[in-house]
Design an enzyme around this catalytic site. Structure first.
Site, PDB file in Angstrom:
ATOM      1  N   CYS A 106     -14.239  80.073  38.536  1.00 37.91           N
ATOM      2  CA  CYS A 106     -13.881  79.926  40.005  1.00 37.91           C
ATOM      3  C   CYS A 106     -12.747  78.596  39.799  1.00 37.91           C
ATOM      4  N   CYS A 163     -10.701  81.668  41.541  1.00 29.75           N
ATOM      5  CA  CYS A 163     -10.422  81.367  43.001  1.00 29.75           C
ATOM      6  C   CYS A 163      -9.473  80.337  43.578  1.00 29.75           C
ATOM      7  N   LYS A 167      -5.933  80.696  41.980  1.00 31.19           N
ATOM      8  CA  LYS A 167      -5.436  81.961  42.475  1.00 31.19           C
ATOM      9  C   LYS A 167      -5.091  81.588  43.978  1.00 31.19           C
ATOM     10  N   TYR A 203      -9.287  93.518  42.821  1.00 31.29           N
ATOM     11  CA  TYR A 203      -8.949  92.079  43.635  1.00 31.29           C
ATOM     12  C   TYR A 203      -7.880  91.456  42.429  1.00 31.29           C
ATOM     13  N   GLU A 210      -4.040  90.738  43.932  1.00 30.51           N
ATOM     14  CA  GLU A 210      -3.729  89.314  44.169  1.00 30.51           C
ATOM     15  C   GLU A 210      -2.743  88.853  43.268  1.00 30.51           C
ATOM     16  N   HIS A 231      -7.080  82.646  72.887  1.00 22.20           N
ATOM     17  CA  HIS A 231      -5.739  83.259  72.832  1.00 22.20           C
ATOM     18  C   HIS A 231      -4.666  82.058  72.618  1.00 22.20           C
ATOM     19  N   GLU A 290      -8.845  87.313  68.105  1.00 17.04           N
ATOM     20  CA  GLU A 290      -9.183  87.896  69.535  1.00 17.04           C
ATOM     21  C   GLU A 290      -9.251  89.403  69.620  1.00 17.04           C
TER      22      GLU A 290
HETATM   23  P1  FAD Z   1     -18.418  81.589  35.609  1.00 13.26           P
HETATM   24  O1  FAD Z   1     -17.974  80.701  36.498  1.00 13.26           O
HETATM   25  O2  FAD Z   1     -17.715  82.457  35.053  1.00 13.26           O
HETATM   26  O3  FAD Z   1     -19.125  80.515  34.570  1.00 13.26           O
HETATM   27  C1  FAD Z   1     -19.565  80.784  33.386  1.00 13.26           C
HETATM   28  C2  FAD Z   1     -19.302  79.614  32.415  1.00 13.26           C
HETATM   29  O4  FAD Z   1     -20.360  80.089  31.311  1.00 13.26           O
HETATM   30  C3  FAD Z   1     -18.013  79.470  31.819  1.00 13.26           C
HETATM   31  O5  FAD Z   1     -17.781  78.181  32.004  1.00 13.26           O
HETATM   32  C4  FAD Z   1     -18.094  80.086  30.596  1.00 13.26           C
HETATM   33  O6  FAD Z   1     -17.100  79.651  29.457  1.00 13.26           O
HETATM   34  C5  FAD Z   1     -19.574  79.614  30.054  1.00 13.26           C
HETATM   35  N1  FAD Z   1     -20.145  80.219  29.212  1.00 13.26           N
HETATM   36  C6  FAD Z   1     -20.203  81.781  28.773  1.00 13.26           C
HETATM   37  N2  FAD Z   1     -20.905  82.017  27.757  1.00 13.26           N
HETATM   38  C7  FAD Z   1     -21.171  80.721  27.092  1.00 13.26           C
HETATM   39  C8  FAD Z   1     -22.227  80.451  26.120  1.00 13.26           C
HETATM   40  N3  FAD Z   1     -22.743  81.198  25.164  1.00 13.26           N
HETATM   41  N4  FAD Z   1     -22.443  78.905  25.873  1.00 13.26           N
HETATM   42  C9  FAD Z   1     -21.981  78.172  26.666  1.00 13.26           C
HETATM   43  N5  FAD Z   1     -21.159  78.386  27.928  1.00 13.26           N
HETATM   44  C10 FAD Z   1     -20.885  79.929  28.140  1.00 13.26           C
HETATM   45  N6  FAD Z   1     -14.657  84.611  43.865  1.00 13.26           N
HETATM   46  C11 FAD Z   1     -14.492  84.327  45.099  1.00 13.26           C
HETATM   47  O7  FAD Z   1     -15.505  84.085  45.859  1.00 13.26           O
HETATM   48  N7  FAD Z   1     -13.572  84.182  45.775  1.00 13.26           N
HETATM   49  C12 FAD Z   1     -12.283  84.174  45.060  1.00 13.26           C
HETATM   50  O8  FAD Z   1     -11.261  84.128  45.629  1.00 13.26           O
HETATM   51  C13 FAD Z   1     -12.203  84.526  43.741  1.00 13.26           C
HETATM   52  N8  FAD Z   1     -11.133  84.895  42.933  1.00 13.26           N
HETATM   53  C14 FAD Z   1     -11.218  84.983  41.795  1.00 13.26           C
HETATM   54  C15 FAD Z   1     -10.059  85.159  41.166  1.00 13.26           C
HETATM   55  C16 FAD Z   1     -10.067  85.578  39.871  1.00 13.26           C
HETATM   56  C17 FAD Z   1      -8.608  85.771  38.865  1.00 13.26           C
HETATM   57  C18 FAD Z   1     -11.159  85.773  39.007  1.00 13.26           C
HETATM   58  C19 FAD Z   1     -11.252  86.081  37.806  1.00 13.26           C
HETATM   59  C20 FAD Z   1     -12.515  85.581  39.855  1.00 13.26           C
HETATM   60  C21 FAD Z   1     -12.357  85.429  40.917  1.00 13.26           C
HETATM   61  N9  FAD Z   1     -13.755  84.933  41.777  1.00 13.26           N
HETATM   62  C22 FAD Z   1     -13.543  84.707  43.249  1.00 13.26           C
HETATM   63  C23 FAD Z   1     -15.162  85.277  41.403  1.00 13.26           C
HETATM   64  C24 FAD Z   1     -15.541  83.992  41.000  1.00 13.26           C
HETATM   65  O9  FAD Z   1     -14.642  83.351  40.031  1.00 13.26           O
HETATM   66  C25 FAD Z   1     -16.940  84.288  40.208  1.00 13.26           C
HETATM   67  O10 FAD Z   1     -17.676  85.174  40.798  1.00 13.26           O
HETATM   68  C26 FAD Z   1     -17.525  83.188  39.858  1.00 13.26           C
HETATM   69  O11 FAD Z   1     -16.777  82.057  39.224  1.00 13.26           O
HETATM   70  C27 FAD Z   1     -18.877  83.373  38.943  1.00 13.26           C
HETATM   71  O12 FAD Z   1     -19.621  82.115  38.527  1.00 13.26           O
HETATM   72  P2  FAD Z   1     -20.670  82.223  37.547  1.00 13.26           P
HETATM   73  O13 FAD Z   1     -21.432  81.030  37.387  1.00 13.26           O
HETATM   74  O14 FAD Z   1     -21.215  83.525  37.385  1.00 13.26           O
HETATM   75  O15 FAD Z   1     -19.896  82.485  36.189  1.00 13.26           O
HETATM   76  P1  NAP Z   2     -12.663  95.500  39.014  1.00 21.06           P
HETATM   77  O1  NAP Z   2     -12.755  95.033  40.574  1.00 21.06           O
HETATM   78  O2  NAP Z   2     -13.670  95.690  38.406  1.00 21.06           O
HETATM   79  O3  NAP Z   2     -11.323  96.493  38.914  1.00 21.06           O
HETATM   80  C1  NAP Z   2     -10.815  96.790  37.686  1.00 21.06           C
HETATM   81  C2  NAP Z   2      -9.600  97.623  38.054  1.00 21.06           C
HETATM   82  O4  NAP Z   2      -8.992  97.932  36.543  1.00 21.06           O
HETATM   83  C3  NAP Z   2      -9.733  98.993  38.888  1.00 21.06           C
HETATM   84  O5  NAP Z   2      -8.449  99.020  39.730  1.00 21.06           O
HETATM   85  C4  NAP Z   2      -9.858  99.773  37.580  1.00 21.06           C
HETATM   86  O6  NAP Z   2      -9.299 101.178  37.991  1.00 21.06           O
HETATM   87  C5  NAP Z   2      -8.904  99.303  36.814  1.00 21.06           C
HETATM   88  N1  NAP Z   2      -8.975  99.635  35.236  1.00 21.06           N
HETATM   89  C6  NAP Z   2     -10.164  99.762  34.738  1.00 21.06           C
HETATM   90  N2  NAP Z   2      -9.932 100.364  33.457  1.00 21.06           N
HETATM   91  C7  NAP Z   2      -8.797 100.450  33.264  1.00 21.06           C
HETATM   92  C8  NAP Z   2      -8.034 101.026  32.132  1.00 21.06           C
HETATM   93  N3  NAP Z   2      -8.325 101.303  31.137  1.00 21.06           N
HETATM   94  N4  NAP Z   2      -6.541 101.355  32.710  1.00 21.06           N
HETATM   95  C9  NAP Z   2      -6.154 101.212  33.715  1.00 21.06           C
HETATM   96  N5  NAP Z   2      -6.821 100.578  34.889  1.00 21.06           N
HETATM   97  C10 NAP Z   2      -8.194 100.189  34.319  1.00 21.06           C
HETATM   98  O7  NAP Z   2     -12.101  93.918  38.435  1.00 21.06           O
HETATM   99  P2  NAP Z   2     -11.160  92.749  38.701  1.00 21.06           P
HETATM  100  O8  NAP Z   2     -10.411  93.147  39.839  1.00 21.06           O
HETATM  101  O9  NAP Z   2     -11.153  91.864  37.590  1.00 21.06           O
HETATM  102  O10 NAP Z   2     -12.413  91.877  39.783  1.00 21.06           O
HETATM  103  C11 NAP Z   2     -13.669  91.213  39.178  1.00 21.06           C
HETATM  104  C12 NAP Z   2     -14.608  90.796  39.900  1.00 21.06           C
HETATM  105  O11 NAP Z   2     -13.898  89.445  40.530  1.00 21.06           O
HETATM  106  C13 NAP Z   2     -14.627  91.363  41.347  1.00 21.06           C
HETATM  107  O12 NAP Z   2     -15.606  92.406  41.566  1.00 21.06           O
HETATM  108  C14 NAP Z   2     -14.712  90.327  42.482  1.00 21.06           C
HETATM  109  O13 NAP Z   2     -15.888  90.330  42.929  1.00 21.06           O
HETATM  110  C15 NAP Z   2     -14.156  89.190  41.766  1.00 21.06           C
HETATM  111  N6  NAP Z   2     -12.987  88.568  42.444  1.00 21.06           N
HETATM  112  C16 NAP Z   2     -13.228  88.041  43.419  1.00 21.06           C
HETATM  113  C17 NAP Z   2     -11.866  87.898  44.257  1.00 21.06           C
HETATM  114  C18 NAP Z   2     -11.784  87.347  45.685  1.00 21.06           C
HETATM  115  O14 NAP Z   2     -13.035  87.143  46.085  1.00 21.06           O
HETATM  116  N7  NAP Z   2     -10.814  87.112  46.429  1.00 21.06           N
HETATM  117  C19 NAP Z   2     -10.825  87.828  43.670  1.00 21.06           C
HETATM  118  C20 NAP Z   2     -10.635  88.100  42.181  1.00 21.06           C
HETATM  119  C21 NAP Z   2     -11.829  88.820  41.532  1.00 21.06           C
HETATM  120  P3  NAP Z   2     -10.312 102.374  38.628  1.00 21.06           P
HETATM  121  O15 NAP Z   2     -10.536 102.096  40.087  1.00 21.06           O
HETATM  122  O16 NAP Z   2      -9.460 103.766  38.195  1.00 21.06           O
HETATM  123  O17 NAP Z   2     -11.419 102.274  37.804  1.00 21.06           O
END
Ligand code: FAD
Ligand code: NAP
Length: 600
Positions: free
Chosen positions: A161, A166, A169, A302, A306, A574, A579
């Site tokens: 995050c 998040c 982004k 997503y 984004e 408003h 609204e």
């Molecule tokens: P993470 O935050 O991924 O934390 C896991 C940690 O464990 C990492 O630091 C990793 O390096 C560490 N780790 C992994 N394996 C090991 C190991 N073996 N030993 C030690 N450390 C390890 N969510 C939202 O709510 N709003 C958003 O706008 C949003 N935008 C997103 C945009 C992007 C581009 C992405 C990729 C995700 C976004 N998400 C968003 C999703 C959100 O980031 C995740 O749901 C959230 O970070 C999950 O938290 P977590 O604690 O499960 O894992």
């Molecule tokens: P995702 O929701 O799993 O979507 C994967 C996308 O990639 C889908 O459009 C899928 O298409 C496509 N895809 C998968 N395999 C492919 C292939 N081989 N070739 C071409 N296209 C392929 O993954 P994500 O967008 O990475 O998001 C991951 C999670 O992060 C989300 O579930 C969300 O909860 C979290 N996230 C949240 C936010 C937010 O809160 N604003 C922002 C970013 C991420 P198909 O539909 O055809 O399978």
């Protein structure tokens, strides 16, 4: 001294040993001449802790007892130490554990350790869960380690995050919104030079500096809570035991009573020639030292939409390659509108194609790449040149290389995610999991945080409150934001039947958009109501500016069971976009024109 006895059957010896274990807080099976046993006994004595010692070599049944002990614990050698009725291990293990905590804590039945595999930072489950556990007086160790991307990107404490999700982004989304604001502002009388330029490097640096301050903040917070943080990669070795390897390869071993796995996910690659060598993922994008220029984004959910959205709004030439549909799992009417707005905004879409090969034409920052792709519905093959290819095709749970098979954790075989019950407990009773790594739950930061806090309170504060995963709001931060809560129209129809739901909808034209003359009917809202349940609102969807801010409040009302009548009784603010939901009278079924003629 231990009891003596004549030749006894193994079953009887086992009972005798068990009685000793049950009746002695600290029990050491020892041999009077053994230097390791001596070391352990001295360690306890130095800590002023009473122990019960059984010197096996002084007992007639000693060697038989040793065999039975091996059967019971898997350990043949002495010393064999039991604390609070649990087998701790031998000399090394005892010394190692004592280095981390005082035995008096163990005796008060506190956990030995409470490892987070491995979530450190803010935004996610592990950090907040562990902080909460620390608040409740527990001894906590966090292991957090970032494996560098194939391009070499790595980052600090805080997880996805904060570093690559998040936070960067939303800030880049904000940079994009400001650009739109600049062009709107001319219509409101602001005058400045015709040429406006965006500086990627400046934006990146400012955002990374902010992230750096967050990383530091998390470190300080952990220190303040007396949580031990180790920047090491963790993996299970055996029950209650993990191995931690730091970036210099130094290995340490740790034991704990309970483990929380919060390892999250990492971007998936395509497994086609050239993907890992030449493409980037969201893990690289936010710290990219150069402007990516002409970019192909692969994926249509997503992350893909984004990133494509803000890159295009920053003035880049952006194409999105869509394998099937937009935003799988979301309301498809809304997903279509998100895509249509992006297209009108300048994003190009290559629909129903998948890449098959990436070749480097020229190295550089950025260089030039050739992408070959095939159609999913025909045999057509196309190719095109881009400066950057961003792969956003989903994320894989980090469960593969952390030794889960060694302790028998059950995973969903299809996606590798950890199966947990409704208390986030895995099939192995001392192992819990939260956040993106668990199966079947939304992958969102606040979900991970909420589940983590509640888990800590259940484990250590006698709470019984479970995480309610129903009606969780989310927002897709595309150029026009899409916020939603509850069911999509498709899922509402599948659940209740088409005749038992009513969909109220409306287009709207934000007042702020009228003067600059922006798209008149691009914004849209709908609520889905369950007719047989007092027209309860079971789905809320909004496409418009600040959709995230709008959705949050309505989500709270939905948690309280808001009905359509109650929504109608709300007097709107408003002039706002929100609204529109207080005056929504047109049903979708009626087919009445919902386009707006004036602002708001
Ligand atoms: P993470 O935050 O991924 O934390 C896991 C940690 O464990 C990492 O630091 C990793 O390096 C560490 N780790 C992994 N394996 C090991 C190991 N073996 N030993 C030690 N450390 C390890 N969510 C939202 O709510 N709003 C958003 O706008 C949003 N935008 C997103 C945009 C992007 C581009 C992405 C990729 C995700 C976004 N998400 C968003 C999703 C959100 O980031 C995740 O749901 C959230 O970070 C999950 O938290 P977590 O604690 O499960 O894992
Ligand atoms: P995702 O929701 O799993 O979507 C994967 C996308 O990639 C889908 O459009 C899928 O298409 C496509 N895809 C998968 N395999 C492919 C292939 N081989 N070739 C071409 N296209 C392929 O993954 P994500 O967008 O990475 O998001 C991951 C999670 O992060 C989300 O579930 C969300 O909860 C979290 N996230 C949240 C936010 C937010 O809160 N604003 C922002 C970013 C991420 P198909 O539909 O055809 O399978």
């Amino acid at each position: 001294m231990a009891p003596t006895g004549s030749s006894a059957a193994p079953e009887e010896l086992k009972l005798r040993i068990q009685r000793l274990i049950d009746s002695n807080p600290v029990l050491v099976f020892s041999k009077s001449f053994c230097p390791f046993c001596k070391k352990v006994k001295e360690l306890f004595s130095a800590m002023d802790i009473d122990i019960h010692v059984v010197e096996l070599d002084l007992l007639e049944e000693g060697s038989n007892m040793q065999n039975v002990l091996q059967e019971m614990t898997g350990q043949k050698t002495v010393p064999s130490v039991f604390v609070n009725k649990a087998h701790l291990g031998g000399c090394d293990k005892t010394v190692q554990v004592m280095r981390f905590l005082t035995l008096s804590e163990m005796l008060r039945d506190r956990l030995l350790y409470f490892f987070s595999l491995l979530r450190g930072g803010g935004g996610g489950g592990g950090f907040y869960c562990l902080q909460e556990a620390a608040n409740l007086g527990r001894k906590v160790l966090v292991l957090d380690y970032v494996v560098p991307t194939p391009m070499g990107a790595t980052w600090g404490l805080g997880g996805t995050c904060v570093n690559v999700g998040c936070i960067p982004k939303k800030l880049m989304h904000q940079a994009a919104i400001l650009g739109q604001g600049l062009s709107d502002s001319r219509k409101f009388g602001w005058e400045f030079g015709e040429k406006v330029h965006h500086n990627w490097g400046k934006m990146k640096e400012a955002i990374q500096n902010y992230i750096g301050s967050l990383n530091w903040g998390y470190r300080v917070a952990l220190r303040d809570k007396k949580v031990t943080y180790t920047n090491s990669y963790a993996e299970f070795l055996e029950a209650h035991k993990i191995k931690a390897t730091n970036k210099r390869g130094k290995v340490t071993f740790h034991s704990a009573e309970k483990f929380i796995i919060a390892t999250g996910e990492r971007p998936r690659y395509l497994n086609i020639p050239g993907d890992k060598e030449y493409c980037i993922t969201s893990d690289d994008l936010f710290s990219l030292s150069y402007c990516p220029k002409k970019t192909l984004v692969v994926g249509a959910s997503y992350v893909a939409l984004e990133c494509a959205g803000f890159l295009c709004s920053l003035g880049l030439d952006v194409t999105v390659m869509v394998r099937s549909i937009f935003l799988r799992g979301f309301d498809q009417e809304m997903a279509g509108k998100v895509g249509a707005y992006m297209e009108s905004h300048g994003v190009k879409f290559l629909k129903k194609y998948v890449p098959t090969k990436i070749e480097q034409l020229e190295a550089g920052t950025p260089g030039r790449l050739k992408v070959t792709a095939r159609a999913t519905t025909s045999t057509e093959v196309i190719d095109a040149e881009y400066n950057t290819v961003l792969i956003a095709v989903g994320r894989d749970a980090c469960t593969k290389y952390i030794g889960l098979e060694k302790i028998g954790i059950h995973l969903n075989e299809k996606n590798g995610k950890i199966l947990v019950d409704n208390e986030e407990r895995s099939n192995v009773p001392y192992v819990f999991a939260i956040g993106d790594v668990i199966d079947g739950k939304p992958e969102l930061t606040p979900v991970a945080i909420h589940a983590g806090k509640l888990l800590a309170r259940r484990l250590y504060a006698g709470s019984t409150m479970k995480c309610d995963y129903v009606n969780i709001c989310t927002t897709v931060f595309t150029p026009l934001e899409y916020g939603c809560c509850g069911l999509s129209e498709e899922n509402a129809i599948a659940l209740y039947g088409e005749e038992h739901i009513e969909v109220y909808h409306s287009m709207f034209w934000p007042l702020e958009w009228t003067v600059p003359g922006r798209t008149k009917n691009g914004c849209y809202g709908k609520v889905i109501c369950a007719k047989l349940d007092h027209s309860r609102v079971v789905g809320f969807h909004v496409l418009g500016p600040n959709a995230g801010e709008i959705t949050q409040g309505f989500g709270a009302a939905m948690k309280c069971g808001m009905t359509k009548d109650q929504l109608n009784s709300v007097i709107g603010i408003h002039p706002t976009c929100a609204e529109v939901f207080t005056t929504m009278e047109t049903t979708k079924r009626s087919g009445v024109d919902i386009s707006k003629k004036g602002g708001c």
